[in-house]
Design a protein around this motif. Structure first.
Motif, PDB file in Angstrom:
ATOM      1  N   ARG A   2       1.126  -1.794  -0.424  1.00 11.59           N
ATOM      2  CA  ARG A   2       0.263  -0.094   0.045  1.00 11.59           C
ATOM      3  C   ARG A   2       1.053   1.561  -0.346  1.00 11.59           C
ATOM      4  NH1 ARG A   2      -5.559   0.322  -0.570  1.00 11.59           N
ATOM      5  NH2 ARG A   2      -6.568   2.592  -0.260  1.00 11.59           N
ATOM      6  N   LYS A   3       0.481   1.774  -0.978  1.00 13.08           N
ATOM      7  CA  LYS A   3       1.384   3.685  -1.040  1.00 13.08           C
ATOM      8  C   LYS A   3       0.695   4.696   0.296  1.00 13.08           C
ATOM      9  CE  LYS A   3       2.987   1.689  -5.407  1.00 13.08           C
ATOM     10  NZ  LYS A   3       4.261   1.351  -5.232  1.00 13.08           N
ATOM     11  N   HIS A   4       1.320   4.641   0.757  1.00 13.52           N
ATOM     12  CA  HIS A   4      -0.056   5.153   2.232  1.00 13.52           C
ATOM     13  C   HIS A   4       0.852   6.849   1.571  1.00 13.52           C
ATOM     14  CE1 HIS A   4      -0.968   1.987   4.602  1.00 13.52           C
ATOM     15  NE2 HIS A   4       0.772   1.593   4.664  1.00 13.52           N
ATOM     16  N   TYR A   5       1.444   6.921   1.007  1.00 13.38           N
ATOM     17  CA  TYR A   5       1.692   8.840   0.704  1.00 13.38           C
ATOM     18  C   TYR A   5       0.199   9.069  -0.149  1.00 13.38           C
ATOM     19  CZ  TYR A   5       3.581   7.930  -3.973  1.00 13.38           C
ATOM     20  OH  TYR A   5       3.968   6.814  -5.065  1.00 13.38           O
ATOM     21  N   ILE A   6       0.409   8.133  -0.869  1.00 13.62           N
ATOM     22  CA  ILE A   6      -1.131   8.677  -2.190  1.00 13.62           C
ATOM     23  C   ILE A   6      -2.467   8.630  -1.296  1.00 13.62           C
ATOM     24  CG2 ILE A   6      -2.029   7.568  -4.730  1.00 13.62           C
ATOM     25  CD1 ILE A   6       0.444   6.542  -5.171  1.00 13.62           C
ATOM     26  N   ASP A   7      -2.589   7.553  -0.395  1.00 10.58           N
ATOM     27  CA  ASP A   7      -3.980   8.084  -0.394  1.00 10.58           C
ATOM     28  C   ASP A   7      -3.708   8.826   0.917  1.00 10.58           C
ATOM     29  OD1 ASP A   7      -4.962   5.244  -0.844  1.00 10.58           O
ATOM     30  OD2 ASP A   7      -3.724   4.455   1.234  1.00 10.58           O
ATOM     31  N   ASN A   8      -2.630   9.191   1.708  1.00 10.84           N
ATOM     32  CA  ASN A   8      -3.524  10.807   3.018  1.00 10.84           C
ATOM     33  C   ASN A   8      -2.886  12.019   1.825  1.00 10.84           C
ATOM     34  OD1 ASN A   8      -2.008   9.200   4.693  1.00 10.84           O
ATOM     35  ND2 ASN A   8      -0.521   9.300   4.757  1.00 10.84           N
ATOM     36  N   LEU A   9      -2.086  11.877   0.513  1.00 13.26           N
ATOM     37  CA  LEU A   9      -2.091  13.223  -0.045  1.00 13.26           C
ATOM     38  C   LEU A   9      -3.993  13.406  -0.626  1.00 13.26           C
ATOM     39  CD1 LEU A   9      -1.083  15.245  -1.656  1.00 13.26           C
ATOM     40  CD2 LEU A   9      -0.083  13.778  -3.447  1.00 13.26           C
ATOM     41  N   ARG A  10      -4.341  12.152  -1.914  1.00 12.99           N
ATOM     42  CA  ARG A  10      -5.551  12.128  -1.642  1.00 12.99           C
ATOM     43  C   ARG A  10      -6.618  13.186  -0.865  1.00 12.99           C
ATOM     44  NH1 ARG A  10      -7.018   7.222  -1.836  1.00 12.99           N
ATOM     45  NH2 ARG A  10      -5.883   7.368  -4.364  1.00 12.99           N
ATOM     46  N   THR A  11      -6.524  12.677   0.365  1.00 17.19           N
ATOM     47  CA  THR A  11      -7.572  12.414   1.680  1.00 17.19           C
ATOM     48  C   THR A  11      -7.058  14.279   1.663  1.00 17.19           C
ATOM     49  OG1 THR A  11      -7.341  10.672   2.676  1.00 17.19           O
ATOM     50  CG2 THR A  11      -7.476  12.764   3.766  1.00 17.19           C
ATOM     51  N   SER A  12      -6.118  15.095   1.670  1.00 18.79           N
ATOM     52  CA  SER A  12      -5.445  16.068   2.434  1.00 18.79           C
ATOM     53  C   SER A  12      -6.639  17.266   1.372  1.00 18.79           C
ATOM     54  CB  SER A  12      -4.115  16.634   1.874  1.00 18.79           C
ATOM     55  OG  SER A  12      -3.668  15.465   3.409  1.00 18.79           O
ATOM     56  N   ILE A  13      -6.228  16.483   0.071  1.00 16.64           N
ATOM     57  CA  ILE A  13      -7.015  17.586  -0.981  1.00 16.64           C
ATOM     58  C   ILE A  13      -7.792  17.038  -1.014  1.00 16.64           C
ATOM     59  CG2 ILE A  13      -7.089  17.216  -3.604  1.00 16.64           C
ATOM     60  CD1 ILE A  13      -4.998  15.662  -3.951  1.00 16.64           C
ATOM     61  N   ASN A 275      -1.549   5.323  10.410  1.00 17.18           N
ATOM     62  CA  ASN A 275      -2.152   5.056  11.629  1.00 17.18           C
ATOM     63  C   ASN A 275      -3.882   4.706  11.605  1.00 17.18           C
ATOM     64  OD1 ASN A 275      -3.451   7.892  11.254  1.00 17.18           O
ATOM     65  ND2 ASN A 275      -1.285   8.289  12.619  1.00 17.18           N
ATOM     66  N   SER A 276      -4.564   4.618  12.684  1.00 17.43           N
ATOM     67  CA  SER A 276      -5.738   4.035  12.733  1.00 17.43           C
ATOM     68  C   SER A 276      -7.096   5.802  12.172  1.00 17.43           C
ATOM     69  CB  SER A 276      -6.290   3.766  13.893  1.00 17.43           C
ATOM     70  OG  SER A 276      -5.995   4.854  15.191  1.00 17.43           O
ATOM     71  N   VAL A 277      -5.688   6.725  12.136  1.00 18.62           N
ATOM     72  CA  VAL A 277      -7.110   7.840  12.324  1.00 18.62           C
ATOM     73  C   VAL A 277      -6.969   8.250  10.347  1.00 18.62           C
ATOM     74  CG1 VAL A 277      -7.461  10.759  11.786  1.00 18.62           C
ATOM     75  CG2 VAL A 277      -6.605   9.107  14.243  1.00 18.62           C
ATOM     76  N   LEU A 278      -5.137   8.126  10.058  1.00 15.08           N
ATOM     77  CA  LEU A 278      -4.992   8.173   8.685  1.00 15.08           C
ATOM     78  C   LEU A 278      -5.603   7.380   7.902  1.00 15.08           C
ATOM     79  CD1 LEU A 278      -1.630   9.830   8.969  1.00 15.08           C
ATOM     80  CD2 LEU A 278      -3.256  11.024   7.897  1.00 15.08           C
ATOM     81  N   SER A 279      -6.050   5.685   7.882  1.00  6.84           N
ATOM     82  CA  SER A 279      -6.344   4.535   7.321  1.00  6.84           C
ATOM     83  C   SER A 279      -8.272   5.408   7.830  1.00  6.84           C
ATOM     84  CB  SER A 279      -6.406   3.751   8.586  1.00  6.84           C
ATOM     85  OG  SER A 279      -6.595   2.567   7.884  1.00  6.84           O
ATOM     86  N   TYR A 280      -8.505   5.741   8.775  1.00  4.05           N
ATOM     87  CA  TYR A 280     -10.260   6.192   8.879  1.00  4.05           C
ATOM     88  C   TYR A 280     -10.057   6.863   7.311  1.00  4.05           C
ATOM     89  CZ  TYR A 280     -14.744   8.161   9.543  1.00  4.05           C
ATOM     90  OH  TYR A 280     -16.650   8.408   9.907  1.00  4.05           O
ATOM     91  N   LEU A 281      -9.761   7.543   7.725  1.00  2.00           N
ATOM     92  CA  LEU A 281      -9.930   9.249   6.525  1.00  2.00           C
ATOM     93  C   LEU A 281      -9.545   8.493   5.009  1.00  2.00           C
ATOM     94  CD1 LEU A 281      -7.748  12.042   8.261  1.00  2.00           C
ATOM     95  CD2 LEU A 281     -10.561  11.774   8.421  1.00  2.00           C
ATOM     96  N   SER A 282      -8.277   7.517   4.551  1.00  2.00           N
ATOM     97  CA  SER A 282      -8.677   7.642   3.759  1.00  2.00           C
ATOM     98  C   SER A 282      -9.316   6.471   3.029  1.00  2.00           C
ATOM     99  CB  SER A 282      -6.751   6.551   3.651  1.00  2.00           C
ATOM    100  OG  SER A 282      -6.999   5.919   2.398  1.00  2.00           O
ATOM    101  N   ALA A 283     -10.547   5.595   4.143  1.00  2.00           N
ATOM    102  CA  ALA A 283     -11.584   4.132   3.109  1.00  2.00           C
ATOM    103  C   ALA A 283     -12.253   5.808   3.306  1.00  2.00           C
ATOM    104  CB  ALA A 283     -11.502   3.552   4.576  1.00  2.00           C
TER     105      ALA A 283
END
Length: 349
Positions: A2-13, A275-283
């Motif tokens: 899993r590429k977490h930086y892509i998930d986090n960037l998408r969530t941030s946008i 982490n759990s918060v970032l994982s929830y936000l990504s999903a």
């Protein structure tokens, strides 16, 4: 992996889009679709104009990268089925069961007189007027089909597998594509630049070697983004940032591209973790995107008709709109079948 930086960037946008839409509905620079005669803050108009050129370009680049990773694990048939469920269903059927509310508010704000129109006809007008933010899902589904066709062209796939690709040449493609396939009046349908961004994400930035070079040269990208951003703001601050004269300007597109690759590089370097918060936000990020505009618009209309201080209007709309979006998402995702229509989530077997 899993590429977490892509998930986090998408969530941030997506979170940035929510903030942008609060600024947008109160805008005082003539962008169509806001709340008429509302009070606005110049600093918020400035923020909206600052992010508008690049945040959807970057979101489509990320979508192209994600499509590449998805197609490594899925057949073309499975990929199209997945995209149809997640993108096409919410952006079409979802209009009839949720987003018509946005259409109703939009028609009222636009001054349309529909009291003498039959109820069923009015309902379909509301449905058609409720597309709002769903244009992104509609275009992304369409682009996914185009990608599946292009993957059968060996020359394109050969380029994708090429070891060395330029990370700067795509800025020319971004600029040229901004000049074509732009829908009149409905300016969000910038098919040319968004299709180009999606394909650049697939053919260029899905390559880990390219991303590593972007990460290594991140401060060069930052310098170009800052320099072009200063010129962009000095040229267009206080004007309609969705006008063709702005969006088709060469400096605007240099700013959009280099800001995008700077953020890809900086997230790869510092935010490739979860982490759990970032994982929830990504999903949940796509659900937040689909649902957020309706509560923000409704709350914005309410506070615009109040006697509240202009700063409180922005703050309350953002705060209450975000909380409402979260609650809506948590409720709707638990309702069988309805969640499929609105969020593209199938019932669990």
């Amino acid at each position: 992996m899993r590429k977490h930086y892509i998930d986090n960037l998408r969530t941030s946008i997506v979170l940035l889009v929510i903030i942008y839409h609060v600024c947008y509905i109160f805008n005082g620079v003539g962008v169509l679709g806001g709340i008429p005669n509302s009070l606005s803050l110049p600093i918020c108009d400035g923020f909206a104009s600052l992010v508008y050129p690049w945040f959807m370009v970057l979101l489509f680049i990320i979508a192209g990268m994600s499509s590449a990773y998805s197609l490594e694990k899925r057949s073309t048939k499975e990929f199209i089925a997945s995209r149809t469920q997640k993108l096409l269903v919410p952006s079409t059927l979802g209009l009839f069961v949720f987003h018509f509310i946005t259409g109703l508010v939009n028609t009222r704000l636009g001054g349309a007189e529909l009291s003498n129109v039959p109820l069923l006809v009015r309902y379909f007008i509301y449905v058609l007027s409720g597309t709002g933010v769903l244009w992104f899902a509609q275009l992304l589904w369409f682009f996914s089909l185009i990608l599946c066709l292009l993957r059968n062209i060996k020359l394109f796939e050969k380029y994708r597998l090429k070891e060395k690709k330029s990370i700067y040449l795509p800025v020319i493609i971004i600029y040229l594509s901004s000049l074509v396939l732009n829908a009149p009046i409905i300016t969000v349908y910038r098919v040319g630049i968004y299709l180009a961004s999606y394909l650049i994400g697939y053919y260029v930035f899905s390559d880990e070697n390219v991303v590593e070079r972007v990460e290594k040269t991140v401060y060069i990208s930052l310098a170009i983004a800052l320099a072009s951003g200063v010129i962009y703001i000095s040229s267009f601050y206080g004007s309609d940032y969705t006008a063709p004269s702005c969006l088709q300007n060469v400096i605007t597109n240099i700013y959009a591209y280099f800001t995008s690759i700077f953020l890809i590089g900086i997230f790869k370097r510092f935010f490739d973790k979860t982490n759990s918060v970032l994982s929830y936000l990504s999903a949940s990020s796509f659900g937040f995107y689909v649902l957020h505009y309706t509560p923000i618009l409704l709350i914005g209309v309410l506070v615009s008709n109040s006697g509240l201080n202009v700063y409180l209007r922005y703050l309350l709309t953002l705060l209450l709109g975000s909380i409402s979006t979260l609650l809506l998402y948590e409720v709707i995702k638990r309702i069988p079948f309805y969640r499929y229509l609105v969020l593209g989530i199938r019932n669990k077997r």
